[in-house]
Design a protein around this motif. Structure first.
Motif, PDB file in Angstrom:
ATOM      1  N   ALA A  98       0.823  -1.206   0.000  1.00  0.00           N
ATOM      2  CA  ALA A  98       0.000   0.000   0.000  1.00  0.00           C
ATOM      3  C   ALA A  98       0.859   1.259   0.000  1.00  0.00           C
ATOM      4  O   ALA A  98       0.499   2.272  -0.614  1.00  0.00           O
ATOM      5  CB  ALA A  98      -0.926  -0.001   1.216  1.00  0.00           C
ATOM      6  N   THR A  99       2.003   1.216   0.675  1.00  0.00           N
ATOM      7  CA  THR A  99       2.896   2.370   0.699  1.00  0.00           C
ATOM      8  C   THR A  99       3.516   2.605  -0.667  1.00  0.00           C
ATOM      9  O   THR A  99       3.590   3.751  -1.143  1.00  0.00           O
ATOM     10  CB  THR A  99       4.000   2.170   1.751  1.00  0.00           C
ATOM     11  OG1 THR A  99       3.397   1.959   3.035  1.00  0.00           O
ATOM     12  CG2 THR A  99       4.904   3.381   1.820  1.00  0.00           C
ATOM     13  N   VAL A 100       3.975   1.533  -1.305  1.00  0.00           N
ATOM     14  CA  VAL A 100       4.542   1.663  -2.654  1.00  0.00           C
ATOM     15  C   VAL A 100       3.486   2.209  -3.614  1.00  0.00           C
ATOM     16  O   VAL A 100       3.761   3.091  -4.438  1.00  0.00           O
ATOM     17  CB  VAL A 100       5.075   0.303  -3.153  1.00  0.00           C
ATOM     18  CG1 VAL A 100       5.464   0.379  -4.629  1.00  0.00           C
ATOM     19  CG2 VAL A 100       6.272  -0.135  -2.311  1.00  0.00           C
ATOM     20  N   GLU A 101       2.259   1.715  -3.502  1.00  0.00           N
ATOM     21  CA  GLU A 101       1.162   2.211  -4.342  1.00  0.00           C
ATOM     22  C   GLU A 101       0.919   3.692  -4.087  1.00  0.00           C
ATOM     23  O   GLU A 101       0.753   4.485  -5.025  1.00  0.00           O
ATOM     24  CB  GLU A 101      -0.121   1.425  -4.050  1.00  0.00           C
ATOM     25  CG  GLU A 101      -0.096  -0.027  -4.459  1.00  0.00           C
ATOM     26  CD  GLU A 101      -1.317  -0.772  -3.920  1.00  0.00           C
ATOM     27  OE1 GLU A 101      -2.364  -0.128  -3.725  1.00  0.00           O
ATOM     28  OE2 GLU A 101      -1.215  -1.989  -3.678  1.00  0.00           O
ATOM     29  N   SER A 102       0.865   4.062  -2.802  1.00  0.00           N
ATOM     30  CA  SER A 102       0.567   5.441  -2.444  1.00  0.00           C
ATOM     31  C   SER A 102       1.643   6.394  -2.952  1.00  0.00           C
ATOM     32  O   SER A 102       1.332   7.472  -3.486  1.00  0.00           O
ATOM     33  CB  SER A 102       0.429   5.566  -0.926  1.00  0.00           C
ATOM     34  OG  SER A 102       0.112   6.886  -0.553  1.00  0.00           O
ATOM     35  N   VAL A 103       2.910   6.018  -2.779  1.00  0.00           N
ATOM     36  CA  VAL A 103       3.997   6.864  -3.278  1.00  0.00           C
ATOM     37  C   VAL A 103       3.885   7.011  -4.789  1.00  0.00           C
ATOM     38  O   VAL A 103       4.021   8.115  -5.341  1.00  0.00           O
ATOM     39  CB  VAL A 103       5.365   6.285  -2.879  1.00  0.00           C
ATOM     40  CG1 VAL A 103       6.496   7.035  -3.590  1.00  0.00           C
ATOM     41  CG2 VAL A 103       5.556   6.359  -1.370  1.00  0.00           C
ATOM     42  N   SER A 104       3.613   5.905  -5.472  1.00  0.00           N
ATOM     43  CA  SER A 104       3.515   5.940  -6.932  1.00  0.00           C
ATOM     44  C   SER A 104       2.369   6.830  -7.391  1.00  0.00           C
ATOM     45  O   SER A 104       2.537   7.657  -8.295  1.00  0.00           O
ATOM     46  CB  SER A 104       3.317   4.519  -7.476  1.00  0.00           C
ATOM     47  OG  SER A 104       4.353   3.663  -7.059  1.00  0.00           O
ATOM     48  N   GLU A 105       1.203   6.669  -6.787  1.00  0.00           N
ATOM     49  CA  GLU A 105       0.038   7.457  -7.189  1.00  0.00           C
ATOM     50  C   GLU A 105       0.192   8.923  -6.811  1.00  0.00           C
ATOM     51  O   GLU A 105      -0.136   9.827  -7.598  1.00  0.00           O
ATOM     52  CB  GLU A 105      -1.229   6.889  -6.552  1.00  0.00           C
ATOM     53  CG  GLU A 105      -2.497   7.612  -6.973  1.00  0.00           C
ATOM     54  CD  GLU A 105      -3.755   7.002  -6.391  1.00  0.00           C
ATOM     55  OE1 GLU A 105      -4.849   7.464  -6.762  1.00  0.00           O
ATOM     56  OE2 GLU A 105      -3.648   6.073  -5.561  1.00  0.00           O
ATOM     57  N   ASN A 106       0.714   9.181  -5.614  1.00  0.00           N
ATOM     58  CA  ASN A 106       0.847  10.563  -5.153  1.00  0.00           C
ATOM     59  C   ASN A 106       1.941  11.327  -5.865  1.00  0.00           C
ATOM     60  O   ASN A 106       1.981  12.565  -5.786  1.00  0.00           O
ATOM     61  CB  ASN A 106       1.077  10.594  -3.642  1.00  0.00           C
ATOM     62  CG  ASN A 106      -0.218  10.486  -2.867  1.00  0.00           C
ATOM     63  OD1 ASN A 106      -1.027  11.403  -2.872  1.00  0.00           O
ATOM     64  ND2 ASN A 106      -0.426   9.352  -2.228  1.00  0.00           N
ATOM     65  N   THR A 107       2.829  10.633  -6.559  1.00  0.00           N
ATOM     66  CA  THR A 107       3.813  11.336  -7.372  1.00  0.00           C
ATOM     67  C   THR A 107       3.106  12.153  -8.447  1.00  0.00           C
ATOM     68  O   THR A 107       3.562  13.231  -8.819  1.00  0.00           O
ATOM     69  CB  THR A 107       4.800  10.345  -8.004  1.00  0.00           C
ATOM     70  OG1 THR A 107       5.452   9.608  -6.959  1.00  0.00           O
ATOM     71  CG2 THR A 107       5.867  11.062  -8.808  1.00  0.00           C
ATOM     72  N   THR A 108       1.978  11.651  -8.916  1.00  0.00           N
ATOM     73  CA  THR A 108       1.142  12.432  -9.837  1.00  0.00           C
ATOM     74  C   THR A 108       0.351  13.480  -9.078  1.00  0.00           C
ATOM     75  O   THR A 108       0.427  14.680  -9.368  1.00  0.00           O
ATOM     76  CB  THR A 108       0.159  11.518 -10.596  1.00  0.00           C
ATOM     77  OG1 THR A 108       0.878  10.583 -11.385  1.00  0.00           O
ATOM     78  CG2 THR A 108      -0.731  12.347 -11.508  1.00  0.00           C
ATOM     79  N   ASP A 109      -0.441  13.051  -8.093  1.00  0.00           N
ATOM     80  CA  ASP A 109      -1.390  13.944  -7.426  1.00  0.00           C
ATOM     81  C   ASP A 109      -0.714  15.044  -6.617  1.00  0.00           C
ATOM     82  O   ASP A 109      -1.223  16.169  -6.555  1.00  0.00           O
ATOM     83  CB  ASP A 109      -2.293  13.136  -6.487  1.00  0.00           C
ATOM     84  CG  ASP A 109      -3.184  12.170  -7.242  1.00  0.00           C
ATOM     85  OD1 ASP A 109      -3.354  12.351  -8.459  1.00  0.00           O
ATOM     86  OD2 ASP A 109      -3.697  11.228  -6.620  1.00  0.00           O
TER      87      ASP A 109
END
Length: 321
Positions: free
Chosen positions: A152-163
């Motif tokens: 979930a952390t890897v996903e969050s970092v990846s997604e939030n790099t955009t947002d």
């Protein structure tokens, strides 16, 4: 706003605002919640959703009005602040504009929260890990395993790099501080009411608007992620692009899957949210070090994202003055 066309050593003033804002983010601290613009955006959304109807037709109408007027309100606030600072002095706009822009993105905070998750995972502190996940994800973390928290952390970092990074900077490049504030307000709306259940109808317009404004930033970020995987340790570019293309549509969002699938492929792991999606191939189990790798990717993307934004600001200044 003619003063915003001033140059400092042949550099457009807004380029200086961006550079100083990034320095403030990396070296400074977040403003207290009571005066933080993003927190106040959340307050305006909370007030609107409390009084808004939830029924199908009335909810859709109210949600559309909220999705239009709240970002417009915050864009107008940013425009007034920009105008006032520019009229005062170019240096006031440089410093004040940078301080305002800094509140719309968060490189250091995203790194700090992700690093805390990695530290807790290494220590095996499951209660602390689950508590820390509240800062990163909206899903229920009370039963998360260590592996699920890492994923979930890897996903969050990846997604939030955009947002939290690239999307804000691109909005600033094209529309200045009002654009950055409107983008952050749209993202705040989506995070608070843009999901199913209670907000099925009220949040539909906010969710669709967030999808729209992130169509370009998400794909730009995914491309930069793939380029980063060519050079960063522990990542594979071929797999990043292959999995990105294969799995990007598996998420309910038309945008989040691009960066999350790309990261899954780059790391050679599977990122999954039970009952929702599975991205990548499980060639090896996730490990805490994968969080560091995702953060390294975030910084690589941030560096290129800043360079692209500066180039766009220079091009805009030369074309429109």
């Amino acid at each position: 706003m003619s003063q915003l066309s001033l140059y400092i050593a042949d550099i457009p003033l807004e380029a200086g605002v961006l550079i100083l804002a990034v320095i403030l983010d990396l070296l400074g601290r977040e403003l207290p919640g009571r005066i933080h613009p993003t927190v106040w955006m959340g307050y305006t959304v909370s007030v609107a959703q409390r009084v808004a109807p939830r029924t199908r037709v009335a909810g859709l109408v109210a949600g559309t009005l909220i999705a239009v007027f709240i970002p417009a309100f915050w864009a107008a606030c940013a425009w007034v602040a920009s105008w006032g600072l520019a009229e005062l002095h170019w240096a006031a706009y440089l410093i004040g504009g940078a301080a305002l822009l800094k509140t719309t993105f968060a490189v250091r905070m995203l790194h700090r929260v992700a690093a805390q998750t990695e530290s807790l995972a290494v220590q095996g502190d499951l209660p602390g890990l689950r508590h820390n996940m509240r800062s990163l994800v909206s899903r229920d973390a009370s039963e998360m395993t260590v592996g699920q928290a890492i994923a979930a952390t890897v996903e969050s970092v990846s997604e939030n790099t955009t947002d939290s990074l690239v999307g804000v900077w691109l909005a600033f490049a094209f529309f200045g501080l009002p654009g950055a504030f409107a983008y952050r307000a749209i993202n705040t709306l989506d995070s608070m009411i843009g999901y199913r259940g209670e907000y099925e109808f009220l949040g539909k317009a906010a969710a669709r608007l967030d999808d729209l404004v992130n169509l370009v930033p998400a794909r730009v970020t995914a491309l930069l992620l793939g380029l980063g995987s060519l050079m960063l340790p522990g990542q594979r570019a071929g797999e990043a692009f292959r999995v990105m293309w294969r799995d990007h549509a598996r998420t309910s969002s038309p945008n989040a899957g691009w960066t999350m699938a790309g990261m899954a492929g780059a790391l050679g792991v599977e990122l999954a949210k039970e009952g929702h999606y599975r991205l990548g191939d499980s060639t090896r189990p996730l490990e805490p070090r994968d969080i560091t790798r995702s953060v390294q990717s975030m910084y690589f993307i941030a560096g290129l994202g800043i360079a692209i934004t500066l180039a766009l600001l220079l091009l805009k200044e030369r074309m429109f003055g």
